[in-house]
Design a protein around this motif. Structure first.
Motif, mmCIF file in Angstrom:
data_model
loop_
_atom_site.group_PDB
_atom_site.id
_atom_site.type_symbol
_atom_site.label_atom_id
_atom_site.label_comp_id
_atom_site.label_asym_id
_atom_site.label_seq_id
_atom_site.Cartn_x
_atom_site.Cartn_y
_atom_site.Cartn_z
ATOM 1 N N GLY B 34 0.976 -1.206 0.057
ATOM 2 C CA GLY B 34 0.097 -0.011 0.120
ATOM 3 C C GLY B 34 0.720 1.217 -0.249
ATOM 4 O O GLY B 34 0.208 2.456 0.143
ATOM 5 N N THR B 35 2.328 1.183 -0.066
ATOM 6 C CA THR B 35 2.888 2.602 -0.217
ATOM 7 C C THR B 35 2.924 3.411 -1.241
ATOM 8 O O THR B 35 3.331 4.303 -0.994
ATOM 9 C CB THR B 35 4.358 1.960 0.377
ATOM 10 O OG1 THR B 35 4.971 1.330 -0.489
ATOM 11 C CG2 THR B 35 4.406 1.313 1.959
ATOM 12 N N VAL B 37 0.021 3.800 -3.061
ATOM 13 C CA VAL B 37 -1.266 4.118 -3.319
ATOM 14 C C VAL B 37 -1.437 5.553 -3.654
ATOM 15 O O VAL B 37 -1.874 6.034 -4.386
ATOM 16 C CB VAL B 37 -2.373 3.353 -2.581
ATOM 17 C CG1 VAL B 37 -3.734 3.802 -2.930
ATOM 18 C CG2 VAL B 37 -2.121 1.961 -2.678
ATOM 19 N N HIS B 38 -0.836 6.246 -2.348
ATOM 20 C CA HIS B 38 -0.934 7.645 -2.409
ATOM 21 C C HIS B 38 -0.238 8.336 -3.664
ATOM 22 O O HIS B 38 -0.560 9.370 -4.097
ATOM 23 C CB HIS B 38 -0.108 8.165 -1.125
ATOM 24 C CG HIS B 38 -0.262 9.554 -0.769
ATOM 25 N ND1 HIS B 38 0.993 10.605 -1.253
ATOM 26 C CD2 HIS B 38 -1.255 10.461 -0.529
ATOM 27 C CE1 HIS B 38 0.592 11.733 -0.983
ATOM 28 N NE2 HIS B 38 -0.561 11.853 -0.485
ATOM 29 N N ASP B 54 -6.848 -6.152 -1.637
ATOM 30 C CA ASP B 54 -5.562 -6.197 -0.778
ATOM 31 C C ASP B 54 -5.325 -7.882 -0.681
ATOM 32 O O ASP B 54 -6.111 -8.571 -0.263
ATOM 33 C CB ASP B 54 -5.879 -5.960 0.776
ATOM 34 C CG ASP B 54 -4.805 -5.943 1.602
ATOM 35 O OD1 ASP B 54 -3.933 -6.767 1.539
ATOM 36 O OD2 ASP B 54 -4.620 -5.008 2.809
ATOM 37 N N ILE B 108 8.971 1.978 5.526
ATOM 38 C CA ILE B 108 8.604 1.518 3.910
ATOM 39 C C ILE B 108 9.195 -0.116 3.930
ATOM 40 O O ILE B 108 8.466 -0.639 3.342
ATOM 41 C CB ILE B 108 9.510 2.408 2.931
ATOM 42 C CG1 ILE B 108 8.666 3.907 3.170
ATOM 43 C CG2 ILE B 108 9.338 1.841 1.478
ATOM 44 C CD1 ILE B 108 7.247 3.761 2.837
#
Ligand SMILES: Cc1cc2nc3c(=O)[nH]c(=O)nc-3n(C[C@H](O)[C@H](O)[C@H](O)COP(=O)(O)OP(=O)(O)OC[C@H]3O[C@@H](n4cnc5c(N)ncnc54)[C@H](O)[C@@H]3O)c2cc1C
Ligand code: FES
Ligand code: FES
Lengths: 156, 291
Positions: B34-35, B37-38, B54, B108
């Motif tokens: 998910g790192t 997605v932003h 997910d 991360i």
């Protein structure tokens, strides 16, 4: 809205959330666990750091729905979850490592993983470990001192 | 993160994930760590996304020796788990992998996955450059069918890969390295929070006489929309003695292998210069590991 179960600091919380809410939003806005701070909301500052299954992560980059079933630890859960302080919290006070305090909870959640995995970390190891946490006040020296102090007090 | 989602799914099997991805089509996106997605959202690339799938509960985690003497890294293995893996850490031929994991913050490393790092198809990312130098293969699954894509063919453009809609990376396989092989990765960044100016990953194999029997030289970072294989530099080094003169020949040739990006971080001329310096240094680092 949907209801999920989150395991936070050893307790189960049933909480209704929107699908796109981050763990950070749910901790602060729905569960009132405001020790975890919101800074950049985009993985750049570290003040939202929490532990998931013992690993420090940015809670602004994790969806709350994805954290279901995992063991989440926030600053409120350190030191046994009561009023007693964790050795890291005490060391940050004693070393004068807190100025405005906005970065502090994230720093401590990060350092807590480091001390759990590394005995007596050296200065370089500490600085490398906290590279993902920004502090705009202290210049880091006292934060590094505090982590060393906590390591020494807990027997390395 | 401000997406307009119908739902966030946590499928328990690859089949369930496939069904969800097929049902939503272009409206679904896979999430692993998910790192990124932003990063996708702020670039306006998720306006159609209404469902996140997910895949972190699918297993697909761990590192093992593959049947042909190589290493297979399952897609959901986190970068921190790769950094801690004994199979990789002790092997000079795979050292580029650990070099590439030196840079991301702990948070991360703990969340980001190998599959996500490759699937993102962002030439600024470090680990895929190392995998490219090591001649890696992407293993995928699409609706129950498996296929293997050489990394050399995987990156198509910026944020564009050879993956088809709904196709999931299951592992990255690194083939068994030849004897007398070492690898290295180096990155130049102006500060730890900014994007890199240039990345170089190399794999170097020597023959008995100490000449370069084979090499792969990969450029990443500010070199354009995808990673670049520096074939001119490789050709200049192959067959030459592995040492200063051979490395200088490779460095001189590398400027013709890529179109240097010009931006506020660095001029194209600076990037061309630094590419030569970094190709030399990365090769020397790999050679020292064969010491
Ligand atoms: C603060 C910060 C610092 C960083 N520093 C660095 C650095 O120093 N060096 C570096 O190299 N990188 C760095 N990164 C980037 C990081 O490596 C990537 O964000 C990460 O690897 C993406 O992996 P993920 O598992 O989180 O992917 P996700 O965010 O979950 O997914 C990324 C993309 O890949 C797709 N995807 C994920 N898994 C799969 C799969 N198995 N099959 C098919 N598609 C899939 C998703 O659909 C999505 O499009 C940094 C990122 C941040 C936020
Ligand atoms: S708020 Fe999460 S990293 Fe800044
Ligand atoms: S004490 Fe103010 S940001 Fe660290």
């Amino acid at each position: 809205m949907k209801t999920i179960e989150l395991q936070i600091n050893g307790s189960t919380h049933e909480v209704s959330i929107e699908a796109d809410e981050t763990l950070l939003q749910v901790l602060r806005n729905r569960l009132d666990l405001t020790g975890t701070k919101k800074g950049c909301d985009s993985g750049g500052c570290g003040c939202c750091s929490v532990q998931v299954d013992g690993k420090v992560v940015y809670s602004c980059m994790m969806y709350a729905a994805g954290a279901a079933g995992k063991a989440i630890t926030t600053i409120e859960g350190l030191g046994g979850g009561g009023t007693a302080l964790d050795p890291l919290q005490q060391a940050f006070i004693d070393a004068g490592a807190v100025q405005c305090g906005y970065c502090t909870c994230g720093m401590i959640m990060n350092a807590s993983e480091l001390l759990a995995t590394t005995k007596n970390p050296g200065e370089d190891q500490i600085r490398h470990a906290i590279a993902g946490n920004l502090c705009r006040c202290t210049g880091y020296t006292k934060i590094v001192d505090a982590i060393k102090l906590a390591a020494a007090r807990t027997g390395g | 993160m401000a997406l307009n989602l119908d739902d966030y799914y946590l499928p328990a099997s690859l089949q369930e994930a496939t069904e969800l991805l097929q049902r939503y089509g272009a409206g679904a996106m896979v999430v692993a760590g998910g790192t990124f997605v932003h990063g996708l959202e702020v670039r306006g690339l998720l306006t159609e996304t209404v469902a996140l799938v997910d895949i972190s509960r699918l297993g697909l985690r761990g590192i093992g020796a593959s049947s042909k003497g190589g290493v297979s890294i399952q897609a959901l293995t986190t970068l921190a788990e790769v950094a801690a893996a004994p199979l990789i850490g002790k092997n000079p031929a795979l050292a580029a992998i650990n070099d590439a994991l030196h840079y991301p913050p702990r948070q991360i490393l703990n969340a980001a996955t190998v599959g996500g790092c490759v699937a993102a198809a962002a030439p600024l990312y470090d680990l895929p450059a190392a995998f490219l130098a090591l001649d890696g293969q992407v293993q995928t699954s699409l609706a129950g069918r498996q296929r293997s894509i050489p990394l050399d063919e995987f990156f198509v453009g910026l944020f564009e890969s050879a993956l088809q809609r709904g196709e999931i990376i299951t592992a990255i396989d690194i083939p068994a390295p030849a004897a007398r092989t070492a690898s290295a990765f180096l990155k130049l960044e102006t500060n730890a929070n900014d994007l890199s100016l240039l990345n170089v990953a190399v794999r170097l194999t020597l023959d008995k006489a100490g000449n370069c029997a084979d090499c792969r030289i990969i450029l990443g970072g500010g070199v354009g929309e995808t990673y670049v294989r520096a074939t001119g530099a490789e050709a200049a080094l192959r067959g030459q003695a592995a040492g200063e003169a051979g490395f200088a020949a490779a460095a001189a040739a590398v400027v013709d292998d890529f179109e240097a990006v010009e931006d506020h971080r660095a001029s194209a001329a600076y990037r061309r210069h630094i590419a030569q310096v970094y190709v030399r240094r990365t090769l020397a680092t790999a050679l020292a590991r064969l010491g």
